[in-house]
Design an enzyme around this catalytic site. Structure first.
Site, PDB file in Angstrom:
ATOM      1  N   LYS A  47       2.364  53.240  70.047  1.00 23.71           N
ATOM      2  CA  LYS A  47       3.804  53.540  69.959  1.00 23.71           C
ATOM      3  C   LYS A  47       4.545  52.370  70.601  1.00 23.71           C
ATOM      4  O   LYS A  47       4.984  52.418  71.750  1.00 23.71           O
ATOM      5  CB  LYS A  47       4.134  54.878  70.624  1.00 23.71           C
ATOM      6  CG  LYS A  47       5.493  55.423  70.157  1.00 23.71           C
ATOM      7  CD  LYS A  47       5.623  56.894  70.413  1.00 23.71           C
ATOM      8  CE  LYS A  47       7.028  57.403  70.120  1.00 23.71           C
ATOM      9  NZ  LYS A  47       7.441  57.353  68.720  1.00 23.71           N
ATOM     10  N   ARG A  75       8.478  32.244  78.546  1.00 24.23           N
ATOM     11  CA  ARG A  75       7.930  32.581  77.242  1.00 24.23           C
ATOM     12  C   ARG A  75       6.568  31.930  76.992  1.00 24.23           C
ATOM     13  O   ARG A  75       6.448  30.699  77.027  1.00 24.23           O
ATOM     14  CB  ARG A  75       8.920  32.148  76.151  1.00 24.23           C
ATOM     15  CG  ARG A  75       8.541  32.655  74.773  1.00 24.23           C
ATOM     16  CD  ARG A  75       9.584  32.254  73.733  1.00 24.23           C
ATOM     17  NE  ARG A  75       9.229  32.809  72.436  1.00 24.23           N
ATOM     18  CZ  ARG A  75       8.268  32.342  71.654  1.00 24.23           C
ATOM     19  NH1 ARG A  75       7.579  31.282  72.027  1.00 24.23           N
ATOM     20  NH2 ARG A  75       8.006  32.920  70.492  1.00 24.23           N
ATOM     21  N   HIS A  77       2.922  33.345  74.657  1.00 24.48           N
ATOM     22  CA  HIS A  77       2.328  34.520  74.001  1.00 24.48           C
ATOM     23  C   HIS A  77       1.284  35.206  74.872  1.00 24.48           C
ATOM     24  O   HIS A  77       1.139  36.420  74.849  1.00 24.48           O
ATOM     25  CB  HIS A  77       1.676  34.123  72.675  1.00 24.48           C
ATOM     26  CG  HIS A  77       2.668  33.820  71.588  1.00 24.48           C
ATOM     27  ND1 HIS A  77       3.564  32.787  71.667  1.00 24.48           N
ATOM     28  CD2 HIS A  77       2.896  34.428  70.403  1.00 24.48           C
ATOM     29  CE1 HIS A  77       4.306  32.761  70.573  1.00 24.48           C
ATOM     30  NE2 HIS A  77       3.928  33.756  69.784  1.00 24.48           N
ATOM     31  N   GLU A 121       1.820  57.238  56.662  1.00 22.80           N
ATOM     32  CA  GLU A 121       2.840  58.079  57.306  1.00 22.80           C
ATOM     33  C   GLU A 121       4.200  57.612  56.797  1.00 22.80           C
ATOM     34  O   GLU A 121       4.275  56.834  55.854  1.00 22.80           O
ATOM     35  CB  GLU A 121       2.738  57.968  58.822  1.00 22.80           C
ATOM     36  CG  GLU A 121       2.869  56.536  59.337  1.00 22.80           C
ATOM     37  CD  GLU A 121       2.690  56.413  60.839  1.00 22.80           C
ATOM     38  OE1 GLU A 121       2.921  57.382  61.568  1.00 22.80           O
ATOM     39  OE2 GLU A 121       2.345  55.299  61.284  1.00 22.80           O
TER      40      GLU A 121
HETATM   41  C1  LIG Z   1       5.703  55.841  62.847  1.00 18.73           C
HETATM   42  C2  LIG Z   1       5.843  57.215  63.400  1.00 18.73           C
HETATM   43  N1  LIG Z   1       4.972  58.158  63.009  1.00 18.73           N
HETATM   44  C3  LIG Z   1       5.055  59.426  63.471  1.00 18.73           C
HETATM   45  C4  LIG Z   1       6.053  59.804  64.357  1.00 18.73           C
HETATM   46  C5  LIG Z   1       6.122  61.231  64.846  1.00 18.73           C
HETATM   47  O1  LIG Z   1       5.718  61.288  66.188  1.00 18.73           O
HETATM   48  P1  LIG Z   1       6.169  62.506  67.116  1.00 18.73           P
HETATM   49  O2  LIG Z   1       5.669  63.753  66.475  1.00 18.73           O
HETATM   50  O3  LIG Z   1       5.500  62.243  68.431  1.00 18.73           O
HETATM   51  O4  LIG Z   1       7.679  62.450  67.203  1.00 18.73           O
HETATM   52  C6  LIG Z   1       6.972  58.861  64.789  1.00 18.73           C
HETATM   53  C7  LIG Z   1       8.021  59.258  65.737  1.00 18.73           C
HETATM   54  O5  LIG Z   1       8.992  58.602  65.938  1.00 18.73           O
HETATM   55  C8  LIG Z   1       6.865  57.525  64.317  1.00 18.73           C
HETATM   56  O6  LIG Z   1       7.732  56.572  64.702  1.00 18.73           O
END
Ligand SMILES: Cc1ncc(COP(=O)(O)O)c(C=O)c1O
Length: 308
Positions: free
Chosen positions: A159, A112, A114, A191
């Protein structure tokens, strides 16, 4: 205890079942949430918009400075193997059971610290599962959502498996008996916890800009394509909270929600409180895009056929 189903999966070069797939406690995915993931829909055994998923995976990995451990063709081959294994293990038909392939790459195992170690091997995990779509009532009536301030970090475009912000955000709606939490940063739409959000006004579909404050869902490109094909105007720009509340229609999009109408927000109706005409057109066009994917020549042995 929450027991895991014996679904097929892949971990670091081995095919196994979920209950047997184990990673080290020193995996940086476990210690720091130091990893990225993708969720790819599969229709009739065909990977949907796979090239776009691979591009996003590359972008996320590059942000984390993790080298992609596989080529796109290798990822496709692996994903399709899991799809076939899922069908084999469950007796589901590949043609009629739509699936989701989950792909995760973490930085790997190290003591561990960072600071990002550069000499370790990424952990690769892939699983397939059945696709669970919104039910008939949700399609017919739309869904309830609530709002919250976007308290997540400012790298929402990655992601990443560091999802505690998204977990907290989704729990707000769950606790309120709603399906999603629509978030605002400094008064502007970002979002939802696990979906993108679209505003329809005077026949135009609008979404927030593709910047670091939102994850660019694979449906960003898809909805834009569907709008163009349908002659619906489409614009990405900053959208204020008032504009969201005053929308004719509000939509969610994600791999599993496809496009879904939000008909109440914080208990107040959006538009006339029913799924609207733009939703209906985009939903129908989405189903057509899925059908086209399903009808693409099945070639489960050769990943190259799926790549641009
Ligand atoms: C934070 C977030 N925004 C948007 C999306 C939509 O992404 P996608 O169209 O690729 O599923 C997701 C999908 O899980 C997400 O986690």
């Amino acid at each position: 205890m929450h027991s895991l189903p014996p679904l097929p999966c892949y971990l670091n070069g081995e095919f196994t079942e979920l209950p047997n797939a184990k990673v080290s406690v020193m995996d940086r995915g476990f210690i720091f949430g130091d990893g990225v993931y993708e969720v790819v829909p599969v229709y009739g055994g065909q990977l949907f918009r796979f090239a776009q998923h691979m591009e996003r995976l590359d972008r996320s990995l590059a942000e984390l400075r993790i080298g992609n451990p596989m080529t796109h063709a290798q990822w496709a081959e692996l994903a399709l193997k899991l799809v076939a294994s899922y069908a084999h293990a469950t007796g589901a038909s590949i043609q009629s059971t739509d699936q989701l392939v989950y792909i995760q790459v973490t930085r790997g195992v190290a003591m561990r610290d960072h600071v990002m170690p550069t000499d370790i091997t990424p952990t690769v995990f892939v699983m397939a599962n059945v696709m669970k779509l919104p039910n008939a009532a949700q399609r017919r009536q739309g869904v309830a959502c609530v709002t919250a301030d976007d308290f997540r970090w400012e790298k929402a475009h990655i992601k990443s498996t560091s999802l505690l912000g998204a977990v907290f955000a989704r729990q707000i709606s769950f606790d309120a008996g709603a399906l999603e939490t629509v978030m605002f940063r400094d008064g502007f739409l970002s979002e939802a916890a696990a979906s993108n959000v679209w505003v329809v006004k005077n026949g135009k579909v609008m979404g927030p800009p593709k910047d670091k404050l939102v994850l660019e869902g694979i449906r960003y490109g898809l909805i834009e394509d569907l709008c163009r094909a349908q002659g619906i105007s489409f614009e990405l720009r900053r959208i204020s909270r008032d504009e969201v509340l005053d929308a004719d229609e509000l939509l969610l999009s994600s791999a599993t929600k496809e496009v879904l109408a939000i008909t109440t927000l914080d208990g107040r109706p959006i538009g006339n409180g029913q799924p609207g005409p733009v939703y209906a057109r985009l939903y129908a066009a989405y189903q057509q895009a899925k059908e086209q994917t399903r009808l693409a020549p099945a070639d489960l042995g050769s990943a190259d056929a799926l790549l641009p």
